[in-house]
Design a protein around this motif. Structure first.
Motif, short mmCIF file in Angstrom:
data_model
loop_
_atom_site.label_atom_id
_atom_site.label_comp_id
_atom_site.label_asym_id
_atom_site.label_seq_id
_atom_site.Cartn_x
_atom_site.Cartn_y
_atom_site.Cartn_z
N UNK A 31 -14.42 1.58 4.96
CA UNK A 31 -15.44 2.54 5.32
C UNK A 31 -14.95 3.64 5.33
N UNK A 32 -13.67 3.95 6.33
CA UNK A 32 -13.16 4.93 6.62
C UNK A 32 -12.61 5.73 5.22
N UNK A 34 -18.15 11.37 1.75
CA UNK A 34 -19.36 11.37 2.28
C UNK A 34 -19.65 12.14 3.25
N UNK A 35 -20.71 12.91 3.38
CA UNK A 35 -21.28 13.48 4.64
C UNK A 35 -21.69 12.32 5.62
N UNK A 36 -21.64 12.74 6.99
CA UNK A 36 -21.71 11.56 7.99
C UNK A 36 -23.29 11.13 7.81
N UNK A 37 -24.13 12.09 7.26
CA UNK A 37 -25.61 11.62 7.26
C UNK A 37 -25.68 10.35 6.51
N UNK A 38 -24.98 10.55 5.13
CA UNK A 38 -25.07 9.41 4.20
C UNK A 38 -24.27 8.12 4.91
N UNK A 39 -23.33 8.55 5.55
CA UNK A 39 -22.60 6.97 6.50
C UNK A 39 -23.57 6.25 7.25
#
Length: 278
Positions: free
Chosen positions: A153-154, A162-167
């Motif tokens: 994932x990282x 990927x922005x953190x919101x999507x993660x």
């Protein structure tokens, strides 16, 4: 979409925990009402090792979440990754595309690799050695596998940008999706079949948990079924013929014992080939 992304950008850990427990509770109740397999088994006893591994998954991921945050901040700030290299698009399309890409790079691909690389397969076996697949099986992953999935994932964050919101949005959707497709629920076959063209349905994923090849090496999808269908890893098998577990570790008692499951990746076995099983 903006409101959704704003929420998930700063989602509290408590809310993420509620999603896990809430989904587990919901599907636990549903599978008790309309079970796919009516075989009697001690659900609470069966759930103990699975819940243990759910807790270890949480314990592995929560402390490392800051790496997701730092990495996401970096790719956004440096305009790095697929999403950041594409032309400007509507926010809803940006969100959907991001979720699809994370599902492929962060879920489908590592799952496929785990089945093809023996040391990783040995770790992943803990998930497959469940003899009564139900919603608690969804997060039955050895702590080492939690680390392996985390690394993929990282990597996905950097590749996709990927922005953190999507993660965090993807992780929340993933939890619910896997609890759903592992749940021992009986949907009308037509409904399940229609769903399987878009998402991984319960019957579709149950095939992946059949104890013999080639079915074990199929239907790797996590949320979306499109990857299996596009890449030729999709298979069908009547649910009446599905037998859970894995043929190289057939002892149900050992496969229900936390201690034995923790050392399972370090045991030896000879993985059978499709021709040997014919």
């Amino acid at each position: 979409m903006e409101a959704i992304l704003n929420y998930f950008e700063t989602i509290p850990s408590l809310h993420r925990g509620i999603i896990i427990v809430g989904g587990l509770t919901f599907f636990w109740i549903i599978e008790g009402i309309v079970p796919l397999f009516g075989i009697k088994y001690k659900k609470w006893k069966h759930a103990i090792p699975n819940i243990f591994f759910t807790i270890t998954t949480i314990l592995v991921n929560l402390p490392l979440a800051f790496l997701f945050l730092k990495s996401s901040d970096w790719v956004v700030a440096n305009n790095f990754g697929i999403l950041n290299w594409l032309p400007e698009m509507p926010l809803w399309l940006y969100g959907i595309l991001g979720i699809f890409l994370i599902d492929f790079i962060g879920a489908y691909l590592p799952h496929l690799i785990e089945h093809k690389v023996k040391p990783l397969w040995m770790v992943h076996l803990v998930h497959h050695s469940d003899h009564h697949v139900d919603t608690t099986t969804a997060n039955r992953h050895h702590p080492l596998e939690s680390v392996i999935r985390y690394v993929f994932t990282l990597m996905g964050i950097f590749i996709i940008g990927t922005p953190i919101a999507l993660v965090f949005l993807y992780q929340s959707l993933s939890v619910i999706a896997t609890q759903f497709n592992h749940a021992n629920i009986k949907l009308p076959k037509r409904v399940d079949n229609i769903l399987s063209y878009i998402i991984v349905s319960p019957n579709m994923h149950k095939v992946h948990h059949h104890y013999k090849l080639p079915y074990t090496d199929s239907n790797y999808g996590n949320i979306f079924s499109v990857w299996d269908r596009l890449l030729g890893t999709y298979m069908k098998l009547d649910t009446d013929k599905i037998v859970y577990g894995v043929d190289v570790f057939p002892d149900e008692k050992e496969n229900s014992n936390i201690k034995d499951l923790l050392i399972q990746p370090f045991q030896k076995y000879r993985k059978p080939t499709s021709s040997e099983e014919a």
